[in-house]
Design a protein around this motif. Structure first.
Motif, PDB file in Angstrom:
ATOM      1  N   UNK A   4      17.476 -17.509  13.101  1.00 25.85           N
ATOM      2  CA  UNK A   4      18.699 -17.531  12.280  1.00 25.85           C
ATOM      3  C   UNK A   4      18.559 -18.424  11.064  1.00 25.85           C
ATOM      4  N   UNK A   5      18.017 -19.595  11.262  1.00 23.63           N
ATOM      5  CA  UNK A   5      17.890 -20.542  10.152  1.00 23.63           C
ATOM      6  C   UNK A   5      16.958 -19.974   9.082  1.00 23.63           C
ATOM      7  N   UNK A   6      15.867 -19.339   9.476  1.00 23.16           N
ATOM      8  CA  UNK A   6      14.925 -18.779   8.512  1.00 23.16           C
ATOM      9  C   UNK A   6      15.539 -17.634   7.718  1.00 23.16           C
ATOM     10  N   UNK A   7      16.302 -16.781   8.352  1.00 23.35           N
ATOM     11  CA  UNK A   7      16.955 -15.672   7.654  1.00 23.35           C
ATOM     12  C   UNK A   7      17.935 -16.202   6.612  1.00 23.35           C
ATOM     13  N   UNK A   8      18.706 -17.203   6.976  1.00 29.64           N
ATOM     14  CA  UNK A   8      19.688 -17.767   6.056  1.00 29.64           C
ATOM     15  C   UNK A   8      19.034 -18.456   4.864  1.00 29.64           C
ATOM     16  N   UNK A  15      25.933 -19.414  -1.234  1.00 36.22           N
ATOM     17  CA  UNK A  15      26.591 -18.120  -1.007  1.00 36.22           C
ATOM     18  C   UNK A  15      27.640 -18.256   0.079  1.00 36.22           C
ATOM     19  N   UNK A  16      28.589 -17.337   0.091  1.00 32.26           N
ATOM     20  CA  UNK A  16      29.586 -17.272   1.153  1.00 32.26           C
ATOM     21  C   UNK A  16      29.121 -16.239   2.168  1.00 32.26           C
ATOM     22  N   UNK A  17      29.111 -16.620   3.413  1.00 30.10           N
ATOM     23  CA  UNK A  17      28.710 -15.743   4.504  1.00 30.10           C
ATOM     24  C   UNK A  17      29.988 -15.278   5.188  1.00 30.10           C
ATOM     25  N   UNK A  36      24.053 -26.390   7.096  1.00 30.29           N
ATOM     26  CA  UNK A  36      22.785 -27.074   6.822  1.00 30.29           C
ATOM     27  C   UNK A  36      21.975 -26.408   5.719  1.00 30.29           C
ATOM     28  N   UNK A  37      22.040 -25.085   5.618  1.00 31.37           N
ATOM     29  CA  UNK A  37      21.259 -24.388   4.583  1.00 31.37           C
ATOM     30  C   UNK A  37      22.043 -24.228   3.288  1.00 31.37           C
ATOM     31  N   UNK A  38      23.277 -24.772   3.238  1.00 31.37           N
ATOM     32  CA  UNK A  38      24.021 -24.832   1.989  1.00 31.37           C
ATOM     33  C   UNK A  38      24.920 -23.653   1.675  1.00 31.37           C
ATOM     34  N   UNK A  39      25.307 -22.899   2.691  1.00 31.87           N
ATOM     35  CA  UNK A  39      26.202 -21.763   2.477  1.00 31.87           C
ATOM     36  C   UNK A  39      27.607 -22.093   2.991  1.00 31.87           C
ATOM     37  N   UNK A  40      28.576 -21.272   2.604  1.00 33.16           N
ATOM     38  CA  UNK A  40      29.955 -21.420   3.061  1.00 33.16           C
ATOM     39  C   UNK A  40      30.248 -20.295   4.053  1.00 33.16           C
ATOM     40  N   UNK A  41      30.925 -20.613   5.128  1.00 37.53           N
ATOM     41  CA  UNK A  41      31.247 -19.638   6.164  1.00 37.53           C
ATOM     42  C   UNK A  41      32.697 -19.196   6.034  1.00 37.53           C
TER      43      UNK A  41
END
Length: 57
Positions: A4-8, A15-17, A36-41
């Motif tokens: 999961x972390x690698x895909x993100x 980006x917004x997920x 942690x990877x800098x995206x918004x959920x």
């Protein structure tokens, strides 16, 4: 298979997920990985049949 972390990390930064309301999408581990990877959920509303493409067929 990528984790999961690698895909993100392959998604451009900040980006917004958008996720549905599945329990495993709302868990602390998922939220933390995305943060942690800098995206918004973001979550879809509980009932949004107009966004469900399968129902339109």
């Amino acid at each position: 298979m990528l984790g999961r972390r690698n895909v993100l990390t392959t998604i451009p930064e900040n980006r917004s997920i958008l996720m549905d309301n599945a329990n495993f999408h709302k868990g602390k581990p998922m939220k933390q990985i995305i943060k942690d990877v800098g995206h918004t959920l973001l979550y879809r509303s509980s009932y949004s049949h107009d966004l469900n493409y399968i129902k339109k067929k």
